[in-house]
Design an enzyme around this catalytic site. Structure first.
Site, PDB file in Angstrom:
ATOM      1  N   LYS A 176      92.049  16.745  54.605  1.00 33.56           N
ATOM      2  CA  LYS A 176      92.963  17.882  54.735  1.00 33.56           C
ATOM      3  C   LYS A 176      93.937  17.621  55.877  1.00 33.56           C
ATOM      4  CE  LYS A 176      93.006  21.670  56.973  1.00 33.56           C
ATOM      5  NZ  LYS A 176      94.426  21.577  57.356  1.00 33.56           N
ATOM      6  N   GLU A 250      85.945  15.730  67.118  1.00 33.72           N
ATOM      7  CA  GLU A 250      86.799  15.051  68.108  1.00 33.72           C
ATOM      8  C   GLU A 250      87.806  16.082  68.586  1.00 33.72           C
ATOM      9  OE1 GLU A 250      86.583  12.071  69.314  1.00 33.72           O
ATOM     10  OE2 GLU A 250      85.104  11.184  67.980  1.00 33.72           O
ATOM     11  N   CYS A 284      95.445  13.521  72.693  1.00 30.18           N
ATOM     12  CA  CYS A 284      94.196  14.076  73.219  1.00 30.18           C
ATOM     13  C   CYS A 284      93.738  13.303  74.451  1.00 30.18           C
ATOM     14  CB  CYS A 284      93.118  14.046  72.144  1.00 30.18           C
ATOM     15  SG  CYS A 284      92.881  12.413  71.434  1.00 30.18           S
ATOM     16  N   GLU A 383      94.231  22.320  78.292  1.00 33.43           N
ATOM     17  CA  GLU A 383      95.005  21.264  77.640  1.00 33.43           C
ATOM     18  C   GLU A 383      96.380  21.819  77.261  1.00 33.43           C
ATOM     19  OE1 GLU A 383      93.899  20.106  73.602  1.00 33.43           O
ATOM     20  OE2 GLU A 383      94.000  18.008  74.243  1.00 33.43           O
TER      21      GLU A 383
HETATM   22  P1  NAD Z   1      93.973  22.623  65.391  1.00 30.22           P
HETATM   23  O1  NAD Z   1      92.562  22.751  65.822  1.00 30.22           O
HETATM   24  O2  NAD Z   1      94.822  23.818  65.369  1.00 30.22           O
HETATM   25  O3  NAD Z   1      94.027  22.024  63.893  1.00 30.22           O
HETATM   26  C1  NAD Z   1      93.456  20.768  63.566  1.00 30.22           C
HETATM   27  C2  NAD Z   1      93.195  20.741  62.067  1.00 30.22           C
HETATM   28  O4  NAD Z   1      92.145  21.662  61.785  1.00 30.22           O
HETATM   29  C3  NAD Z   1      94.369  21.191  61.202  1.00 30.22           C
HETATM   30  O5  NAD Z   1      94.342  20.453  59.999  1.00 30.22           O
HETATM   31  C4  NAD Z   1      94.053  22.659  60.951  1.00 30.22           C
HETATM   32  O6  NAD Z   1      94.653  23.155  59.773  1.00 30.22           O
HETATM   33  C5  NAD Z   1      92.546  22.624  60.831  1.00 30.22           C
HETATM   34  N1  NAD Z   1      91.841  23.843  61.205  1.00 30.22           N
HETATM   35  C6  NAD Z   1      92.138  24.707  62.209  1.00 30.22           C
HETATM   36  N2  NAD Z   1      91.193  25.680  62.276  1.00 30.22           N
HETATM   37  C7  NAD Z   1      90.274  25.384  61.319  1.00 30.22           C
HETATM   38  C8  NAD Z   1      89.067  26.005  60.900  1.00 30.22           C
HETATM   39  N3  NAD Z   1      88.607  27.124  61.475  1.00 30.22           N
HETATM   40  N4  NAD Z   1      88.365  25.442  59.887  1.00 30.22           N
HETATM   41  C9  NAD Z   1      88.802  24.308  59.306  1.00 30.22           C
HETATM   42  N5  NAD Z   1      89.963  23.688  59.634  1.00 30.22           N
HETATM   43  C10 NAD Z   1      90.685  24.217  60.638  1.00 30.22           C
HETATM   44  O7  NAD Z   1      94.596  21.461  66.280  1.00 30.22           O
HETATM   45  P2  NAD Z   1      96.088  20.874  66.261  1.00 30.22           P
HETATM   46  O8  NAD Z   1      96.976  21.789  67.022  1.00 30.22           O
HETATM   47  O9  NAD Z   1      96.460  20.494  64.875  1.00 30.22           O
HETATM   48  O10 NAD Z   1      95.874  19.503  67.079  1.00 30.22           O
HETATM   49  C11 NAD Z   1      95.903  19.398  68.445  1.00 30.22           C
HETATM   50  C12 NAD Z   1      94.490  19.306  68.992  1.00 30.22           C
HETATM   51  O11 NAD Z   1      93.816  18.179  68.443  1.00 30.22           O
HETATM   52  C13 NAD Z   1      94.468  19.091  70.496  1.00 30.22           C
HETATM   53  O12 NAD Z   1      93.495  19.924  71.075  1.00 30.22           O
HETATM   54  C14 NAD Z   1      94.063  17.632  70.634  1.00 30.22           C
HETATM   55  O13 NAD Z   1      93.448  17.303  71.864  1.00 30.22           O
HETATM   56  C15 NAD Z   1      93.150  17.466  69.486  1.00 30.22           C
HETATM   57  N6  NAD Z   1      93.008  16.044  69.143  1.00 30.22           N
HETATM   58  C16 NAD Z   1      91.818  15.428  69.469  1.00 30.22           C
HETATM   59  C17 NAD Z   1      91.660  14.074  69.182  1.00 30.22           C
HETATM   60  C18 NAD Z   1      90.368  13.374  69.497  1.00 30.22           C
HETATM   61  O14 NAD Z   1      90.150  12.283  68.955  1.00 30.22           O
HETATM   62  N7  NAD Z   1      89.505  13.911  70.357  1.00 30.22           N
HETATM   63  C19 NAD Z   1      92.705  13.359  68.587  1.00 30.22           C
HETATM   64  C20 NAD Z   1      93.896  14.025  68.283  1.00 30.22           C
HETATM   65  C21 NAD Z   1      94.030  15.380  68.565  1.00 30.22           C
END
Ligand code: NAD
Length: 485
Positions: A176, A250, A284, A383
């Site tokens: 997704k 992650e 991240c 963050e």
């Molecule tokens: P987000 O949590 O808003 O969304 C991430 C993904 O999850 C999207 O596809 C979103 O549609 C989906 N999603 C959101 N809530 C959900 C739920 N309740 N159930 C299922 N799916 C859901 O994050 P974002 O704004 O897209 O990304 C930024 C974040 O990602 C930052 O916090 C960053 O640190 C983190 N990140 C972490 C890593 C890592 O490897 N640790 C790598 C890249 C990004």
């Protein structure tokens, strides 16, 4: 290159979406809609799960590890052959500077797939062991059907993090992508067809969080691998806990770079800065807290201020751009909100702090440096996910380690010193999943990567990353059993 789509890739077939709902992909530079794609609905998830379950019973999971590794190699080569197209799409959909798109987004994705191909070729999927009572066979079997949910900041890289171990383990996967970045995944789907991946092994369903949550809860899903914010990760983890699903999370980070008093600033800062501001600060593992020794504080602050001032901001398609726009208007507002908080809580603004004067369109924020930051301030604890750095002064090494560890997160970090052994000593004390000593790399994509504390659960990459897609079975054998030679 960027074009609208009207089909979804479900189980290896291009099918009409079950609803008329669409996602608009908006350019972060022009603020205009550049393409639309169907938004997957719950009925599409049901179809994808059915296709994945059929694929689980099909030929792919029964292939030898060598054959599965060959699939990964073929996919990596196919992506490599279209690297420029992928890089252009990613720059267009989310604003990553073109040089970062090519190396940090696309070639790093092929390297992830290559890494999993290598691990698969040597991984002990079956091991004869001596048990308590006699011989046993320990097998690693596919975890079943998996769901991979990815964020927008490094979309293809994140898909590779999920797809690589799934295909290595023989696990059909439903991916997704984020609604902000569905376009690169469409090109990927074409390549999955091109390499002849058996039907059902992969579905790609762009959608928002509600459909994401439906996918996580779906009884046909055995394993969830999620990358995103800590807030969403907690929800996903709670659902998986309740349902006893295997899960890898992650999540976010707030990594600290410790500059020791013996550091050579002339070589350290040009190496540190790219990991602090990479991908427009939307990484991240970004080293966003910079811990500077009081004994050399003004020297560090002046050098950092010069480096941040010298960072070019603009069109991410321009190869000279270092910092492009943020992904979305809401992300820009969020980052500007944190800058307001930094000012209100008493941090000193040294560079930037607003929108660039010469860019009246696009979701740009000036590269920003706060100094004299106290680690308890919001800009040091939360963050920000934008080009905003905080310099925090410290007295001695023990205080630097304590500040680095005074965080809910534990994803990455680094230390800068002319004494590498001393640096390793610091690395041993900081509670994060990855750590660099004088290294620009904040992650090694062939070795375990993941978070301590609120940065996640589990590890990606390497044998640990493959193991996260496998179940372990012990087969107890008769005492006189001899394995075939
Ligand atoms: P987000 O949590 O808003 O969304 C991430 C993904 O999850 C999207 O596809 C979103 O549609 C989906 N999603 C959101 N809530 C959900 C739920 N309740 N159930 C299922 N799916 C859901 O994050 P974002 O704004 O897209 O990304 C930024 C974040 O990602 C930052 O916090 C960053 O640190 C983190 N990140 C972490 C890593 C890592 O490897 N640790 C790598 C890249 C990004």
């Amino acid at each position: 290159m960027v074009e609208s789509k009207d089909k979804l890739y479900i189980g290896g077939e291009w099918v009409a979406p079950s609803s008329g709902s669409t996602i608009e992909v908006i350019s972060p530079v022009t603020e205009e809609v550049i393409a639309t794609v169907p938004e997957a609905a719950e009925a599409d998830v049901d179809k994808a799960v059915d296709a994945a379950k059929a694929a689980l019973a099909g030929p792919y999971p029964q292939l030898s590890p060598e054959e599965r590794a060959d699939t990964l190699t073929k996919l990596s080569q196919a992506i490599g052959a279209r690297a420029m197209d992928f890089a252009q799409i990613i720059t267009t959909e989310m604003g990553s500077p073109s040089s970062f798109s090519l190396m940090g987004q696309v070639f790093s994705a092929t390297m992830i797939l290559d890494g999993f191909a290598n691990v698969t070729r040597t991984f002990p999927f079956e091991e004869h062991r001596k048990g308590a009572l006699g011989p046993v066979l320990v097998r690693k079997e596919t975890v079943g059907v998996s769901a991979g949910i990815v964020p927008w900041n490094v979309p293809l890289f994140e898909i590779a993090c999920k797809l690589g171990p799934a295909l290595a383990a023989g696990s059909p996967i439903i991916l997704k992508p984020s609604p902000e970045t569905p376009l690169d995944a469409y090109l990927l789907a074409e390549l999955l067809d091109e390499i002849g991946l058996p039907k059902g092994m992969v579905s790609i369903l762009p959608a928002g969080r509600e459909v994401g949550e439906y996918l996580v809860r779906h009884p046909g899903i055995d394993k969830v691998t999620f990358t995103g914010s800590t807030a969403a990760g907690r929800k996903v983890g709670a659902i998986c806990g309740e349902q006893l699903k295997r899960v890898t999370l992650e999540l976010g980070g707030k990594s600290a770079a410790i500059i020791l008093e013996d550091a050579d600033l002339a070589t350290s800062l040009p190496t540190l800065m790219p990991s602090a501001l990479m991908n427009n600060g939307q990484a991240c593992v970004a080293q966003t807290r910079i811990l500077a020794p009081r004994s050399r504080y003004s020297e560090v602050v002046d050098a950092l201020a010069d480096a941040v001032k010298g960072t070019s901001v603009g069109d991410p398609a321009d190869p000279s751009t270092i910092v492009g726009p943020l992904v979305a208007e809401r992300q820009r507002e969020r980052v500007l909100g944190y800058i307001d908080k930094g000012n209100a809580e008493g941090a000193k603004l040294a560079v930037g702090g607003g929108r660039p004067k010469d860019l009246d369109k696009g979701w740009f924020v000036e590269p920003t440096l706060f100094v004299d930051v106290d680690n308890s301030m919001t800009i040091a604890q939360e963050e920000i996910f934008g080009p905003v750095l905080a310099v925090i002064p410290y007295g001695d090494e023990a205080e630097a380690v304590a500040i680095a560890n005074d965080s809910d997160f534990g994803l990455s970090g680094s230390v800068w010193t002319t004494d590498v052994e001393r640096g390793i000593g610091v690395a041993r004390q900081v509670r994060t999943g990855t750590y660099g000593v004088n290294s620009m790399a904040t992650i090694d994509i062939h070795q375990p990567f993941g978070g301590f504390k609120a940065s996640g659960v589990g590890r990606e990459f390497g044998p640990e990353g493959l193991s996260a897609f496998l179940e372990t079975k012990t087969i107890i054998l008769p005492g006189d059993y001899q394995p075939p030679s």
